[in-house]
Design a protein around this motif. Structure first.
Motif, PDB file in Angstrom:
ATOM      1  N   HIS A 162       9.370  22.322  34.062  1.00  0.00           N
ATOM      2  CA  HIS A 162       9.818  20.956  34.364  1.00  0.00           C
ATOM      3  C   HIS A 162       8.617  20.077  34.607  1.00  0.00           C
ATOM      4  N   TYR A 163       8.744  18.849  34.166  1.00  0.00           N
ATOM      5  CA  TYR A 163       7.681  17.901  34.437  1.00  0.00           C
ATOM      6  C   TYR A 163       8.294  16.519  34.575  1.00  0.00           C
ATOM      7  N   MET A 165      16.481  24.025  31.978  1.00  0.00           N
ATOM      8  CA  MET A 165      16.728  22.585  31.894  1.00  0.00           C
ATOM      9  C   MET A 165      18.167  22.298  32.296  1.00  0.00           C
ATOM     10  N   HIS A 166      18.305  21.417  33.221  1.00  0.00           N
ATOM     11  CA  HIS A 166      19.639  21.077  33.689  1.00  0.00           C
ATOM     12  C   HIS A 166      20.013  19.721  33.137  1.00  0.00           C
ATOM     13  N   SER A 223      19.860  16.765  35.430  1.00  0.00           N
ATOM     14  CA  SER A 223      18.662  16.529  36.223  1.00  0.00           C
ATOM     15  C   SER A 223      17.955  15.260  35.773  1.00  0.00           C
ATOM     16  N   PRO A 224      17.267  14.602  36.667  1.00  0.00           N
ATOM     17  CA  PRO A 224      16.511  13.409  36.301  1.00  0.00           C
ATOM     18  C   PRO A 224      15.192  13.785  35.631  1.00  0.00           C
ATOM     19  N   ILE A 225      14.942  15.078  35.522  1.00  0.00           N
ATOM     20  CA  ILE A 225      13.619  15.517  35.093  1.00  0.00           C
ATOM     21  C   ILE A 225      13.634  15.838  33.609  1.00  0.00           C
ATOM     22  N   ASP A 226      12.661  15.283  32.931  1.00  0.00           N
ATOM     23  CA  ASP A 226      12.568  15.521  31.497  1.00  0.00           C
ATOM     24  C   ASP A 226      11.488  16.549  31.252  1.00  0.00           C
ATOM     25  N   HIS A 227      11.883  17.742  30.894  1.00  0.00           N
ATOM     26  CA  HIS A 227      10.828  18.758  30.812  1.00  0.00           C
ATOM     27  C   HIS A 227      10.016  18.692  29.534  1.00  0.00           C
ATOM     28  N   SER A 228      10.539  18.010  28.545  1.00  0.00           N
ATOM     29  CA  SER A 228       9.739  17.961  27.317  1.00  0.00           C
ATOM     30  C   SER A 228       8.640  16.911  27.408  1.00  0.00           C
TER      31      SER A 228
END
Lengths: 200, 622
Positions: free
Chosen positions: A52-53, B1-2, B5-10
């Motif tokens: 996650h980032y 990856m959820h 979630s507010p998080i963009d892992h890409s």
């Protein structure tokens, strides 16, 4: 005490979250978190797919020019990022059931705790493994085998090279989190750590 | 990856700074085969499922006792060894893959894989691997053998010209041939050419003849002949024709070697058109012609001083144009031959007419037409009369030729195999050759290895008597065995476990790869009675004669092409960087794919060397 905190369980039975923060400066009270990178180690393997980032939007202080030169995140970059509160919820959900894995943990933990206080979040108080402490432990072990061994560098890049890992000069929260996770695997192997208690 | 979630892992991948620090697994994989052939979406698939493992020294990563293997491994850092029955088979290094045979077959691994050093490993799960195998370029990497891998290496990096040079010469024909009857005058011929806007005209005779504007200038105008002169006084007959389906490359070589500027193309016995060097000029391949012309026209050999630089520039251009190193070598040897001829002609002019027939021959790589950038001189003189006068004349001729070649930047041969020392009457050459065959002492073998690849480049004396001696050696098992043993002294610098033996920080491609193949090809080529000196022809002939297997000949030929290409590219890089040109390539300059191909090549050579040693029991003799 919850099940996961049992220090006698095998190290690869636990999830570790390698975490790194980029911040506007070094003072947890006044400086802010700009970005968070996280990479899990599960069953002894780094799960790159579950990384996650995110950048973090927080009111107040922007980067000093010095810090800007390190992480290269501009004030405008964070404008459309998730709010600090959202990010903390996300991070804490993960580390609540896991072990936090940080290179030089005290600083990042102070930042996380200060942020938690600001947004009135409960600090989950996870167990922490600090790769800098593991380096110290490895050094002690080497001293037993050979007096006055060469000191192990404590910086992330230097420590990686000393352990035969590829060099690294990223200063990017995700890259640093990955670098920390890899360093952890190498140290775990050298220390022959079997249980969580061998690592904390 | 959820999803919520507010998080963009890409985002991390795109925002990652520090380009050039291949820490992101995707960045690392992108530059290593076969992942370098994958598009962005395929890399994203890898990024979603990749795992990273660390293997301690001597830990087992894959075992033959595992029921199955469900992932592909890529070495990020460290070395692993492949073992079977406690025997080391091979070492794999950073950037190399393993685990795919069992992954593809669904069976147990056929070898144990053990960490030779501490290893950081990328693991790609079977489900992802199966998805990636839908990409043909990716899949080919895993299912092919050594030969296919090498052949593909030769085909990579397509350049603008590759396709063009392989295309048929008829593509250059844009109008039907123009012709005149045999009783036409040169003026009529000139009018026909002028009307059609072409620079040549065919004459309907049997066999057909050709008249070019060059002929009109040199054979008519320059001689002061009238416009009523019949075309038969100026034409060239018979004309050199080429099959219309021949490649542009074949046409280029044809024109250079025969020194013609116009080539009628023939289809089903009919001339379908005439192509000129200007047509090829349009295809940007002008420089070989220009260099050739400047050699032929240079008033004195001193004007050749810039030859080495021009040649290097030309070779560079040809490589960029997509010619492989062997093709380049063939063109270069044509040009080098022209230089030799020019230099010999000039020496004759200085010394006066030769007292008898003679021949200037080249040998070694020049004899085999396998030389690319300038290396040492390899030449010798053969003359007919066994008189003192002839001896004195040709000794002086040899000195002058060698001296002029040094000026044209062909360095002296360290072994002294040059025309100033090797200058003898034909009869003496014959007995020397014969003695080398019947008494294969070490020095004789050195001579045989050098001179048996001879080729005449100037002079009128036939060297067939020397060829006959070599042909006679085809049945001489003792000689062939000694020649084989001599060649087997060159060993590929590959350790027991497929690791490079790195000498002085580099790999000598000539000693370690090219010369071993040349030596093998020479032995099997001689045995097969092959008259061509080119190693690839010799291997072909040996295969046709049933001496060497098709796989062996093919594998060795591919390795030969690959090594030549690698050496030439390395030399051109050195030249561009202003460094001296050498045969040694620093290991660190090889990317992992090149390392792999180089290892494949060396392994191929070693295999054939073992076969050759057995065939002649050569190790015992050596």
């Amino acid at each position: 005490m919850r099940w996961w905190t049992d220090r006698r369980q095998p190290w690869d039975g636990v999830t570790f979250w390698a975490l790194d923060l980029e911040t506007t400066g070094l003072d947890p009270q006044h400086d802010r978190i700009l970005s968070v990178g996280m990479v899990p180690v599960r069953e002894g393997l780094i799960r790159w797919g579950d990384r996650h980032y995110t950048l973090v939007r927080s009111p107040g202080k922007t980067s000093e020019s010095g810090a800007l030169g390190v992480h290269q995140i501009l004030p405008g970059d964070t404008a459309s990022a998730p709010k600090e509160e959202e990010v903390l919820t996300f991070v804490f959900d993960r580390i609540d059931n896991a072990v936090l894995l940080v290179h030089h943990a005290p600083i990042d933990i102070r930042f996380l705790r200060a942020a938690a206080r600001r947004v009135h979040h409960r600090w989950p108080a996870p167990r922490v493994v600090d790769t800098v402490r593991l380096l110290g432990r490895l050094e002690l072990r080497m001293e037993r085998l050979e007096p006055y061994p060469p000191a192990l560098p404590r910086g992330l890049d230097g420590a990686r090279k000393a352990l035969g890992l590829p060099g690294h000069c990223a200063h990017h929260a995700l890259a640093d989190a990955l670098a920390t996770a890899e360093l952890f695997l190498a140290l775990r192997n050298r220390l022959d750590a079997r249980t969580l208690s061998d690592l904390t | 990856m959820h999803e919520d979630s507010p998080i963009d892992h890409s985002a991390g991948v795109e925002n990652a700074p520090g380009n050039g620090v291949p820490l992101d697994p995707e960045d690392f994989l992108r530059v290593h085969p076969p992942f370098d052939r994958l598009g962005r979406s395929a890399m994203d698939v890898i990024g979603r499922t990749l795992e990273i493992d660390f293997a301690g020294r001597n830990s087992t990563i894959l075992s033959r006792s595992d029921p199955v293997n469900d992932r592909l491994f890529v070495i990020r850092r460290g070395v692993v060894r492949l073992e079977a029955e406690k025997r080391r088979l091979e070492l794999l290094e950073e950037g190399e893959c393993f685990g795919f045979p069992s992954l593809i077959s669904g069976c147990s691994p056929t070898v144990d894989v053990i960490a030779e050093e501490e290893c950081l490993l990328y693991r790609i799960p079977k489900t992802t691997f199966d998805d990636l195998m839908d990409e043909p370029a990716f899949a080919a990497f895993f299912v092919d053998g050594i030969q296919q891998r090498l052949r593909r290496a030769l085909r990579t990096e397509p350049t603008l010209m590759t396709a063009d040079l392989a295309s048929p010469a008829r593509d250059l024909c844009d109008h039907p041939p123009v012709s005149v009857t045999p009783d036409a005058t040169v003026a009529e011929a000139a009018r026909v050419m002028s009307t059609a806007g072409v620079s040549s005209v065919l004459v309907d005779t049997e066999p057909p003849a050709i008249l070019t504007d060059r002929d009109l200038r040199n054979r008519v105008l320059a001689r002061g002949l009238p416009s009523t002169t019949p075309v038969s006084k100026a034409w060239s007959r018979p004309v050199h024709t080429l099959d219309a389906s021949a490649s542009l490359y074949a046409m280029l070589v044809f024109m250079l070697e025969r020194r013609v500027h116009h080539v009628p193309l023939v289809e089903d016995g009919e001339v379908v058109g005439v192509v000129t060097d200007t047509d090829l000029l349009r295809e940007h391949l002008t420089s070989p012609f220009h260099v050739l012309r400047s050699i032929d026209r240079s008033a004195s050999p001193e004007l050749l001083v810039n030859y080495a630089n021009r040649l290097t520039g030309l070779v560079d251009g040809m490589v960029v144009s997509g010619l492989d190193a062997i093709q380049v070598a063939r063109i270069v040897s044509t040009l080098n031959d022209a230089v030799m001829a020019r230099v010999a002609r000039a020496a004759e002019e200085d010394l006066g007419p030769p007292p008898c027939r003679y021949a200037l021959m080249v040998h070694g790589s020049e004899g085999r037409r396998e030389q690319t950038l300038l290396t040492d001189q390899d030449n010798a003189l053969v003359y007919l009369d066994e008189t003192e006068e002839a001896g004195a004349y040709f000794t002086e001729l040899g000195k002058r030729i060698v001296g002029a070649l040094v000026q044209a930047s062909f360095p002296r041969c360290a072994g002294g195999f040059m025309a100033d020392a090797w200058c003898k009457p034909l009869a003496e050459w014959r007995s020397t050759f014969a003695k080398w065959v019947t008494e294969p002492e070490p020095e004789a073998l050195l001579g045989a290895a050098n001179f048996f690849d001879f080729r005449r480049v100037w002079g009128t004396l036939s060297l067939d008597p020397l060829d006959d001696v070599i042909a006679g050696a085809a049945d001489n098992r003792i000689f062939l065995a000694h020649l084989a043993a001599g060649g087997l002294r060159f060993r590929p610098p590959l350790g027991l476990f497929r690791t490079f033996k790195d000498e002085d920080g580099g790999i000598d491609l000539k000693k370690g790869g090219i010369l071993p193949i040349v030596a093998i090809a020479r032995v099997v080529g001689l045995e097969a009675g092959c008259r061509s000196r080119r190693s690839l022809d010799r291997l072909d002939a040996a295969h046709d004669a049933g001496i060497i297997s098709g796989d062996g000949a093919e594998g060795l030929s591919e390795a030969f092409r690959y090594l030549h290409r690698l050496r030439l590219e390395n030399q051109l890089n050195a030249h561009r960087a202003g460094r001296p040109i050498s045969n040694t390539i620093p290991l660190e300059e090889l990317v992992s794919l090149e390392r792999r191909h180089l290892k494949d090549s060396f392994a191929q050579i070693r295999e054939i060397q073992e076969w050759l040693a057995q065939r002649f029991d050569a190790d015992r003799l050596g």
